[in-house]
Design an enzyme around this catalytic site. Structure first.
Site, PDB file in Angstrom:
ATOM      1  N   LYS A  74       0.843  -1.203   0.000  1.00  0.00           N
ATOM      2  CA  LYS A  74       0.000   0.000   0.000  1.00  0.00           C
ATOM      3  C   LYS A  74       0.877   1.250   0.000  1.00  0.00           C
ATOM      4  O   LYS A  74       0.690   2.164  -0.792  1.00  0.00           O
ATOM      5  CB  LYS A  74      -0.918  -0.028   1.232  1.00  0.00           C
ATOM      6  CG  LYS A  74      -1.815   1.170   1.349  1.00  0.00           C
ATOM      7  CD  LYS A  74      -2.790   1.025   2.507  1.00  0.00           C
ATOM      8  CE  LYS A  74      -3.517   2.339   2.736  1.00  0.00           C
ATOM      9  NZ  LYS A  74      -4.475   2.271   3.840  1.00  0.00           N
TER      10      LYS A  74
ATOM     11  N   GLU B 119      10.450  -4.778   4.553  1.00  0.00           N
ATOM     12  CA  GLU B 119      10.539  -6.177   4.133  1.00  0.00           C
ATOM     13  C   GLU B 119      10.235  -6.310   2.638  1.00  0.00           C
ATOM     14  O   GLU B 119      10.949  -6.978   1.886  1.00  0.00           O
ATOM     15  CB  GLU B 119       9.541  -7.047   4.913  1.00  0.00           C
ATOM     16  CG  GLU B 119       9.840  -7.200   6.384  1.00  0.00           C
ATOM     17  CD  GLU B 119       9.138  -6.161   7.240  1.00  0.00           C
ATOM     18  OE1 GLU B 119       8.838  -5.057   6.721  1.00  0.00           O
ATOM     19  OE2 GLU B 119       8.896  -6.454   8.426  1.00  0.00           O
TER      20      GLU B 119
ATOM     21  N   GLY C 267      -4.900  -1.863   4.943  1.00  0.00           N
ATOM     22  CA  GLY C 267      -4.096  -2.996   4.467  1.00  0.00           C
ATOM     23  C   GLY C 267      -4.752  -4.346   4.723  1.00  0.00           C
ATOM     24  O   GLY C 267      -4.858  -5.185   3.825  1.00  0.00           O
ATOM     25  N   ARG C 268      -5.234  -4.554   5.941  1.00  0.00           N
ATOM     26  CA  ARG C 268      -5.789  -5.876   6.273  1.00  0.00           C
ATOM     27  C   ARG C 268      -7.207  -6.058   5.737  1.00  0.00           C
ATOM     28  O   ARG C 268      -7.819  -7.100   5.949  1.00  0.00           O
ATOM     29  CB  ARG C 268      -5.720  -6.117   7.785  1.00  0.00           C
ATOM     30  CG  ARG C 268      -6.342  -5.026   8.636  1.00  0.00           C
ATOM     31  CD  ARG C 268      -5.932  -5.161  10.099  1.00  0.00           C
ATOM     32  NE  ARG C 268      -6.376  -4.029  10.909  1.00  0.00           N
ATOM     33  CZ  ARG C 268      -5.723  -2.879  11.055  1.00  0.00           C
ATOM     34  NH1 ARG C 268      -4.587  -2.696  10.414  1.00  0.00           N
ATOM     35  NH2 ARG C 268      -6.189  -1.919  11.817  1.00  0.00           N
TER      36      ARG C 268
ATOM     37  N   GLU D 251      -4.654  -6.784  14.830  1.00  0.00           N
ATOM     38  CA  GLU D 251      -4.179  -5.455  14.420  1.00  0.00           C
ATOM     39  C   GLU D 251      -5.333  -4.442  14.485  1.00  0.00           C
ATOM     40  O   GLU D 251      -5.115  -3.245  14.572  1.00  0.00           O
ATOM     41  CB  GLU D 251      -3.566  -5.509  13.010  1.00  0.00           C
ATOM     42  CG  GLU D 251      -2.474  -4.478  12.800  1.00  0.00           C
ATOM     43  CD  GLU D 251      -1.723  -4.614  11.484  1.00  0.00           C
ATOM     44  OE1 GLU D 251      -2.302  -4.336  10.424  1.00  0.00           O
ATOM     45  OE2 GLU D 251      -0.532  -4.982  11.497  1.00  0.00           O
TER      46      GLU D 251
ATOM     47  N   HIS E 137      -4.663 -33.327  17.486  1.00  0.00           N
ATOM     48  CA  HIS E 137      -3.511 -34.125  17.918  1.00  0.00           C
ATOM     49  C   HIS E 137      -2.383 -33.232  18.411  1.00  0.00           C
ATOM     50  O   HIS E 137      -1.242 -33.674  18.499  1.00  0.00           O
ATOM     51  CB  HIS E 137      -3.059 -35.026  16.771  1.00  0.00           C
ATOM     52  CG  HIS E 137      -4.140 -35.972  16.348  1.00  0.00           C
ATOM     53  ND1 HIS E 137      -4.338 -37.198  16.939  1.00  0.00           N
ATOM     54  CD2 HIS E 137      -5.149 -35.820  15.453  1.00  0.00           C
ATOM     55  CE1 HIS E 137      -5.393 -37.784  16.398  1.00  0.00           C
ATOM     56  NE2 HIS E 137      -5.909 -36.967  15.489  1.00  0.00           N
TER      57      HIS E 137
ATOM     58  N   LYS F 176       9.417  -0.949  14.179  1.00  0.00           N
ATOM     59  CA  LYS F 176       9.967  -0.610  12.849  1.00  0.00           C
ATOM     60  C   LYS F 176      11.056   0.448  12.983  1.00  0.00           C
ATOM     61  O   LYS F 176      12.125   0.342  12.391  1.00  0.00           O
ATOM     62  CB  LYS F 176       8.867  -0.044  11.943  1.00  0.00           C
ATOM     63  CG  LYS F 176       7.873  -1.050  11.408  1.00  0.00           C
ATOM     64  CD  LYS F 176       6.959  -0.345  10.400  1.00  0.00           C
ATOM     65  CE  LYS F 176       5.710  -1.139  10.106  1.00  0.00           C
ATOM     66  NZ  LYS F 176       4.733  -0.418   9.286  1.00  0.00           N
TER      67      LYS F 176
HETATM   68  O1  F6P Z   1       2.357  -4.313   9.911  1.00  0.00           O
HETATM   69  C1  F6P Z   1       1.934  -3.034   9.650  1.00  0.00           C
HETATM   70  C2  F6P Z   1       1.389  -2.873   8.270  1.00  0.00           C
HETATM   71  O2  F6P Z   1       1.255  -1.497   8.063  1.00  0.00           O
HETATM   72  C3  F6P Z   1       0.067  -3.589   8.041  1.00  0.00           C
HETATM   73  O3  F6P Z   1      -1.006  -2.911   8.551  1.00  0.00           O
HETATM   74  C4  F6P Z   1       0.078  -3.701   6.556  1.00  0.00           C
HETATM   75  O4  F6P Z   1      -0.870  -4.619   6.094  1.00  0.00           O
HETATM   76  C5  F6P Z   1       1.495  -4.137   6.322  1.00  0.00           C
HETATM   77  O5  F6P Z   1       2.243  -3.384   7.259  1.00  0.00           O
HETATM   78  C6  F6P Z   1       2.040  -3.922   4.944  1.00  0.00           C
HETATM   79  O6  F6P Z   1       1.973  -2.586   4.547  1.00  0.00           O
HETATM   80  P1  F6P Z   1       2.151  -2.163   3.039  1.00  0.00           P
HETATM   81  O7  F6P Z   1       1.061  -2.768   2.249  1.00  0.00           O
HETATM   82  O8  F6P Z   1       2.108  -0.674   3.044  1.00  0.00           O
HETATM   83  O9  F6P Z   1       3.496  -2.677   2.583  1.00  0.00           O
END
Ligand code: F6P
Length: 546
Positions: A206, A212, A267-268, A353, A384, A512
């Site tokens: 987003k 990452e 995002g979620r 979240e 199990h 972060k």
């Molecule tokens: O973990 C925090 C967060 O902002 C989530 O809410 C989001 O889904 C994820 O990181 C990834 O964010 P982006 O889509 O901006 O890379």
């Protein structure tokens, strides 16, 4: 609005919980032959049996009073009207517009978003179908065989979960891969299995700043160029999904190859947007739109059904009951469907979240326990592993059982056993097994006297452990769309009761920030000001000077 815990609705629930303390579910069922009919509900192809909760009709009525008192319906209407209900980020919360399958306009600040939503959906469809048909070719003229989605959190869990759930309907030429972890093992493991000539990378973020995703995307790009050696080849092999065209361009992806979404999509809550591109690539645009149809059917139900017959309202309020009046600090999600193996992980982000917060919308403290810990594994595997604790552990842990009437495997015997196990577990949790029953069983096997009495306490099941059972008609895109929307709205209902903003996530920021500084330090940068533990660990983990 007055304080939650001093409201008459909350006090009435607390008093009711005290009155109900000694009541065992087994007796509640014995007393009321209509309990299942009264405490089950159906909508959008989903059937919810909530009769195995430790609550009676009066308790459910009081929960409805609480929903009215806290303004659940008005809050829902504000969300569906595009109001800026995400107050800490000043944003509307409008993922429901992404699955608005009617002609109705849906506007934020008077601006109808539907033309843009439909435009991106159509572009996604054209692109997905071109890749699926083999009309979209890689730089060397070969058809795409592997799709690698690079994203994390909401840009990973939703599409990964749905692609796995619907893998049986996936395109036979396309293998879907999801890389999220910054641990290089994740990306390296996937890159070992794919060829650059036939791989399409979907870089989903987003913000297009998430460390990452940016790190994995940069390494994937370098790997691709290392094998291919040609910048112009990027255009056939890298597409982006983002709200941020400039950052996408700066990364080196032509904005013509970007699928847009908007800041009013959390995002979620984003799998319905272009973030769902891997789903469209895997199961086709018609399948993706069926997923939207299922979610839309549930949205209509959430908006139109009276609170008493409203699935997300019921599920959300029962969660509040279990959390705040029975003291359950966690919720186990047990899909009896291997295809839904990633559902618990997806729900972890969705729920924790969203409502894992101790500060209320107005900045005050949340006065009661909010989101429980969400966890789980598919049945029958979980049986199990951790079901021992569910049956005889010291804590009360409610379970959401999720099962489909029809299985895509075609192995009828397996499905019969799966269903039997699902029903057996919810029954066993509910009825338990008394000391008398254990004595009779042991006696029938010839175990008597002291030996028998020593065994009895170990073999008693207290029962009275609550669960919901959600029955899907099948594991089709439509059913799964409805299921996900159900949980989204359940979380929304709970956020209104607990008074938290379900759509921000400030709690992820501090880690972060610190990680950015530590990465520089581990790379040889100047030492920061740390506590002794962090300093000691840096020393232990710092790479040896070469
Ligand atoms: O973990 C925090 C967060 O902002 C989530 O809410 C989001 O889904 C994820 O990181 C990834 O964010 P982006 O889509 O901006 O890379």
């Amino acid at each position: 609005m007055g304080s939650l815990t001093t409201s008459p609705a909350w006090r009435a629930l607390a008093a009711h919980a005290r009155e109900q303390e000694g009541v065992h579910l087994r007796d509640a069922f014995a007393r009321d032959p209509g309990r299942f009919e009264q405490m089950s509900c159906e909508a959008a192809g989903l059937f919810l049996d909530y009769s195995k909760n430790r609550i009676d009709g009066r308790g459910v009525g009081l929960l409805m009073d609480l929903a009215r008192d806290r303004g659940v319906a008005a809050a829902r209407d504000a969300m569906f009207s595009g109001h800026r209900i995400n107050n800490t980020e000043g944003r509307a919360v409008f993922h429901v517009a992404l699955r608005n399958r009617s002609d109705r306009p849906m506007a934020v600040d008077g601006d109808d978003v539907m033309p843009r939503v439909r435009g991106v959906l159509a572009r996604m469809g054209r692109f997905a179908e071109a890749v699926r048909e083999g009309a979209w070719l890689g730089h060397s003229g070969e058809a795409i065989t592997d799709v690698v989605n690079i994203g994390i959190g909401g840009s990973d869990l939703g599409p990964a979960m749905v692609c796995q759930a619907l893998a049986a309907a996936g395109h036979p030429r396309l293998t879907m891969h999801f890389v999220s972890n910054v641990d290089g093992d994740h990306l390296a493991g996937v890159l070992q299995r794919v060829r650059p000539e036939t791989t399409l990378f979907v870089i989903a973020s987003k913000t297009f700043t998430t460390i990452e995703t940016m790190t994995n995307a940069a390494s994937a790009r370098a790997w691709f160029l290392g094998r291919f050696g040609n910048e112009s080849a990027i255009a056939r092999h890298f597409v982006a999904v983002s709200t941020h065209a400039e950052r996408v361009a700066a990364f080196g992806i032509d904005p013509a190859n970007m699928f847009e979404f908007w800041d009013w999509v959390g995002g979620r809550y984003s799998l319905w947007s272009a973030v769902g591109l891997p789903i469209a690539l895997s199961i086709g645009q018609a399948g993706f739109e069926a997923l939207l149809d299922g979610a839309y059917a549930l949205d209509r139900h959430f908006v139109d059904a009276p609170l008493e017959r409203n699935l997300p309202v019921i599920l959300g309020l029962l969660g509040v009951w279990n959390r705040n009046f029975l003291g359950a600090a966690s919720l186990c999600v047990a899909p009896y469907a291997q295809a839904l193996a990633r559902l618990p992980a997806y729900l972890q982000q969705l729920e924790m979240e969203s409502t894992g917060k101790s500060v209320a919308r107005d900045g005050g403290a949340v006065s009661v326990g909010s989101c429980p810990v969400i966890w789980g594994e598919p049945g029958t595997n979980g049986q199990h592993a951790f079901f021992q604790l569910l049956h005889q552990g010291t804590d009360l842990i409610p379970v959401d059982f999720i099962v489909a009437r029809h299985s895509p495997s075609g192995l009828a015997d397996h499905h019969r056993l799966l269903l039997a196990n699902c029903l057996a577990q919810s029954k066993a949790l509910m009825v338990g097994k008394s000391a008398e029953e254990v004595r009779a069983e042991l006696g029938a096997c010839g175990v008597e006297g002291v030996a028998r009495e020593a065994l009895v306490p170990h073999r008693v099941f207290p029962g009275n452990r609550p669960s919901n059972t959600l029955v899907l008609e099948d594991l089709s895109p439509r059913s799964i769309g409805a299921l996900i929307a159900l949980y989204e709205h359940k979380v929304f209902v709970q956020s209104v009761i607990w008074g938290v903003n379900a759509f921000d996530q400030w709690g992820v920021e501090l880690g972060k920030e610190i990680a950015t500084g530590l990465a520089a330090e581990l790379g040889g940068g100047p030492p920061g000001d740390h506590d002794a533990s962090t300093r000691g660990l840096i020393e232990r983990l710092r790479p040896e000077p070469s």
